[in-house]
Design a protein around this motif. Structure first.
Motif, PDB file in Angstrom:
ATOM      1  N   GLU A 114     -75.901  49.201  -6.205  1.00  0.00           N
ATOM      2  CA  GLU A 114     -75.455  47.917  -5.654  1.00  0.00           C
ATOM      3  C   GLU A 114     -73.957  47.926  -5.379  1.00  0.00           C
ATOM      4  OE1 GLU A 114     -76.836  45.085  -8.533  1.00  0.00           O
ATOM      5  OE2 GLU A 114     -78.831  44.982  -7.640  1.00  0.00           O
ATOM      6  N   ARG A 118     -72.448  47.173  -1.743  1.00  0.00           N
ATOM      7  CA  ARG A 118     -71.502  46.065  -1.564  1.00  0.00           C
ATOM      8  C   ARG A 118     -70.148  46.557  -1.057  1.00  0.00           C
ATOM      9  NH1 ARG A 118     -73.478  44.117  -6.604  1.00  0.00           N
ATOM     10  NH2 ARG A 118     -74.970  42.466  -6.211  1.00  0.00           N
ATOM     11  N   SER A 125     -75.675  41.022  -0.441  1.00  0.00           N
ATOM     12  CA  SER A 125     -76.403  40.518  -1.600  1.00  0.00           C
ATOM     13  C   SER A 125     -76.602  39.011  -1.537  1.00  0.00           C
ATOM     14  CB  SER A 125     -75.705  40.910  -2.900  1.00  0.00           C
ATOM     15  OG  SER A 125     -74.389  40.429  -2.912  1.00  0.00           O
ATOM     16  N   LEU A 131     -81.908  44.153  -3.473  1.00  0.00           N
ATOM     17  CA  LEU A 131     -82.259  45.543  -3.718  1.00  0.00           C
ATOM     18  C   LEU A 131     -83.555  45.634  -4.505  1.00  0.00           C
ATOM     19  CD1 LEU A 131     -81.294  48.468  -3.362  1.00  0.00           C
ATOM     20  CD2 LEU A 131     -80.013  48.232  -5.492  1.00  0.00           C
TER      21      LEU A 131
END
Length: 147
Positions: A114, A118, A125, A131
């Protein structure tokens, strides 16, 4: 930290510098602002094609619109930064997770993944169900050894 850097996580420093410069420019523009006599200019409806781009934290958003004779949109193409970054994001995700260590537990791998995503797309997100994570360690190990 040395620049240029190939460390994908250093992009946050570049974004911070860019924000500092942009805020300084915004202050300059507002201090020197002289409002127009009219808030807009009348434009007759006509056919045509227009293109533009807007910069966002994750990259450039490209637009292209075609209008008919009554200025109705008949064609639109939008190329968001996510699609422009997708291939590189996937490459860096696989390489980064392999270097991070595939023997780590799924939660640690998910968190690291993640962070990588990002870094490329800080909006993803919040904009999507982010995810869905499943680790196939044999497949990832084969990919990393093939490079």
């Amino acid at each position: 930290m040395h620049f240029p850097s190939r460390n994908m996580f250093h992009s946050i420093v570049a974004r911070a510098v860019e924000m500092h410069v942009a805020l300084g420019e915004a202050l300059r523009l507002t201090e020197d602002y002289d409002p127009a006599a009219e808030p807009h200019v009348e434009a007759p409806a006509r056919a045509g094609v227009g293109v533009g781009c807007t910069e966002a934290p994750r990259g450039i958003l490209w637009h292209r619109y075609a209008l008919d004779g009554e200025a109705r949109v008949v064609e639109a193409r939008i190329v968001p930064p996510t699609s422009q970054n997708q291939a590189r994001m996937e490459e860096d995700l696989a390489a980064s997770l392999t270097r991070f260590g595939l023997e780590r537990d799924d939660d640690a791998l998910r968190l690291h993944g993640e962070m990588v995503i990002r870094n490329y797309d800080p909006c993803i997100s919040c904009a999507t169900h982010f995810l869905d994570f499943n680790v196939l360690r044999k497949c990832l190990a084969k990919i990393s050894h093939a490079e």
